[in-house]
Motif scaffolding. Structure first.
Motif, short mmCIF file in Angstrom:
data_model
loop_
_atom_site.label_atom_id
_atom_site.label_comp_id
_atom_site.label_asym_id
_atom_site.label_seq_id
_atom_site.Cartn_x
_atom_site.Cartn_y
_atom_site.Cartn_z
N GLU A 283 10.80 0.65 -53.36
CA GLU A 283 11.53 1.00 -54.57
C GLU A 283 10.98 2.32 -55.11
N ALA A 284 11.83 3.36 -55.12
CA ALA A 284 11.36 4.69 -55.52
C ALA A 284 12.34 5.38 -56.46
N THR A 285 13.03 4.61 -57.27
CA THR A 285 14.00 5.20 -58.21
C THR A 285 13.53 5.15 -59.66
N GLY A 286 12.76 4.14 -60.02
CA GLY A 286 12.38 3.96 -61.41
C GLY A 286 13.47 3.37 -62.26
N HIS A 287 14.50 2.80 -61.61
CA HIS A 287 15.60 2.17 -62.35
C HIS A 287 15.56 0.66 -62.14
N PRO A 288 15.68 -0.13 -63.20
CA PRO A 288 15.58 -1.59 -63.07
C PRO A 288 16.54 -2.19 -62.05
N SER A 289 17.75 -1.63 -61.92
CA SER A 289 18.72 -2.20 -60.98
C SER A 289 18.24 -2.12 -59.54
N SER A 290 17.40 -1.13 -59.25
CA SER A 290 16.87 -0.98 -57.89
C SER A 290 15.91 -2.11 -57.54
N VAL A 291 15.19 -2.59 -58.54
CA VAL A 291 14.29 -3.73 -58.32
C VAL A 291 15.11 -4.97 -57.99
N CYS B 261 14.58 -9.69 -46.74
CA CYS B 261 14.54 -10.97 -46.02
C CYS B 261 13.41 -11.87 -46.54
N LYS B 262 13.45 -13.12 -46.17
CA LYS B 262 12.35 -14.02 -46.48
C LYS B 262 11.09 -13.53 -45.74
N GLY B 263 9.97 -13.55 -46.46
CA GLY B 263 8.73 -13.08 -45.86
C GLY B 263 8.62 -11.58 -45.77
N GLY B 264 9.56 -10.85 -46.41
CA GLY B 264 9.56 -9.40 -46.34
C GLY B 264 8.50 -8.77 -47.23
N ARG B 265 8.36 -7.45 -47.09
CA ARG B 265 7.39 -6.69 -47.86
C ARG B 265 8.11 -5.79 -48.86
N PHE B 266 7.87 -6.04 -50.13
CA PHE B 266 8.48 -5.29 -51.23
C PHE B 266 7.42 -4.36 -51.80
N ILE B 267 7.69 -3.06 -51.76
CA ILE B 267 6.73 -2.07 -52.24
C ILE B 267 7.29 -1.42 -53.49
N GLU B 268 6.57 -1.59 -54.60
CA GLU B 268 7.00 -1.00 -55.87
C GLU B 268 6.20 0.27 -56.13
N PHE B 269 6.91 1.38 -56.14
CA PHE B 269 6.27 2.69 -56.31
C PHE B 269 6.49 3.28 -57.69
N SER B 270 7.63 3.04 -58.28
CA SER B 270 8.10 3.83 -59.42
C SER B 270 7.36 3.54 -60.72
N LEU B 271 7.49 4.51 -61.60
CA LEU B 271 7.07 4.36 -62.98
C LEU B 271 8.32 4.17 -63.82
N PHE B 272 8.37 3.10 -64.61
CA PHE B 272 9.56 2.78 -65.39
C PHE B 272 9.39 3.19 -66.85
N LEU B 273 10.49 3.56 -67.45
CA LEU B 273 10.47 3.99 -68.84
C LEU B 273 10.14 2.82 -69.76
N GLU B 274 10.64 1.65 -69.42
CA GLU B 274 10.39 0.44 -70.20
C GLU B 274 10.15 -0.73 -69.24
N PRO B 275 9.61 -1.87 -69.72
CA PRO B 275 9.38 -3.03 -68.84
C PRO B 275 10.66 -3.51 -68.17
N VAL B 276 10.50 -4.04 -66.96
CA VAL B 276 11.63 -4.51 -66.15
C VAL B 276 11.52 -6.02 -65.99
#
Length: 367
Positions: free
Chosen positions: A263-271, A279-294
């Protein structure tokens, strides 16, 4: 020749309160260096600070991170013009021995590690507890100025004399991108989705391409950026506004979903869309800085899919590889720096960077 005692700088006083001013030029103390800034990129974090994001200015539950007045900018390079005593030193945290002299062209990591906290002692200096990053503290001014002081804690790297400025100004963001891909650890059997094809997303794309995943997919709402993503090595590009993302992803993966989602957009919808198509067992990488809590449905992470969740912060040990990759062309960079502005035109520069259309990376230059 005696250097000038004053310089032009963009000084942060508060949200929406940035001023182009003449200020005192810094001088070098023990272990410090002064560089004449060649240029400095505008980061998404700079924009979010400018627009008043609570992560920088605080809210009812947390104090402000940004301490003013400060000179912003952490994506900068320059040439050494002054050195204090004790500046000839060994680089820390696994980088090569290096000595510096006046005239050297250098890049600097965004964080100045304290060297004493638990994380610094473990070598994970990017998680340093004081977490002092250039441009966000009045005592650690950044590259939105003609000159900048590199403190004795700074991690400094020589860069090639003939490296184009457009490449040099991508060292810091691309090093962050490289760290994100390292956290994702994509394999040759993985279907990898990178959400966001701005500067950082493109850095991730060119870094991920080196690992040769089974399929590399980019998501963005901007067709020009998707075209650049294909140029940089993506197998598939998708605009979620124009195509049914989940339907296409399930068709591509026999109904399972992608193995890796960055995730490299910083937009809540992307999360939320990432949790939906991984997929199940997948790897989710959160990179972005968000303007407000998601907010999202955390049951998907646990009982629903048993996901591996990885955060990414800064550019741990990635500067040397990034400098080499950009210089040799192994990391693609052509056209990423799309707009150059003079510092006094900062309002137009921030506006261009924020709207995104027709631009990728907007920078200040002092050429």
């Amino acid at each position: 020749m005696q250097m000038q005692s004053k310089m032009k700088a963009l000084v942060t006083y508060g949200a929406h309160d940035y001023r182009y001013e003449e200020v005192d030029r810094p001088t070098a103390g023990e272990g410090e260096m002064i560089i004449k800034v060649e240029g400095c990129g505008i980061c998404a974090g700079d924009l979010k600070a400018y627009h008043g994001g609570s992560v920088f200015w605080g809210d009812e539950g947390s104090p402000p991170y940004l301490e003013v007045p400060a000179i912003g900018g952490h994506e900068f390079t320059g040439r050494i013009v002054e050195m204090g005593s004790g500046t000839e030193r060994k680089e820390t945290y696994g980088t090569a021995d290096s000595s510096f002299k006046v005239g050297d062209r250098v890049a600097v990591e965004q964080i100045t590690p304290c060297g004493a906290c638990r994380y610094c002692e473990e070598g994970r200096y990017h998680l340093c507890v004081p977490h002092n990053v250039y441009g966000f503290k009045y005592y650690l001014n950044g590259g939105f100025a003609e000159y900048a002081k590199l403190t004795k804690e700074s991690l400094v790297y020589k860069i090639p004399e003939d490296m184009p400025l457009e490449q040099a100004l991508l060292i810091e963001p691309y090093a962050c991108s490289l760290h994100a891909v390292g956290r994702a650890a994509p394999g040759t059997d993985d279907i990898v989705v990178i959400s966001g094809a701005g500067c950082l997303g493109l850095g991730m794309i060119t870094a991920a391409r080196k690992r040769n995943p089974k399929c590399l997919v980019a998501l963005d709402l901007n067709e020009e950026r998707l075209e650049k993503a294909r140029e940089f090595g993506c197998d598939v590009t998708i605009n979620p506004l124009r195509e049914n993302l989940k339907e296409k992803m399930m068709d591509m993966t026999d109904g399972y979903g992608c193995d890796v989602y960055i995730e490299a957009t910083g937009h809540p919808s992307s999360v939320k869309q990432g949790l939906d198509i991984i997929c199940k067992g997948g790897r989710f990488i959160e990179f972005s800085l968000f303007l407000e809590p998601v907010t999202c449905d955390w049951s998907v992470i646990g009982d629903g899919k048993e996901l591996d969740m990885y955060g990414v912060s800064l550019s741990h040990r990635c500067f040397p590889e990034t400098i080499e990759g950009l210089y040799t062309g192994e990391l693609k960079s052509e056209g990423v720096v799309s707009h150059k502005f003079a510092l006094e035109d900062y309002e137009a520069a921030f506006e261009q960077s924020a709207k995104g259309n027709g631009s990728i990376k907007v920078v200040f230059t002092f050429e």
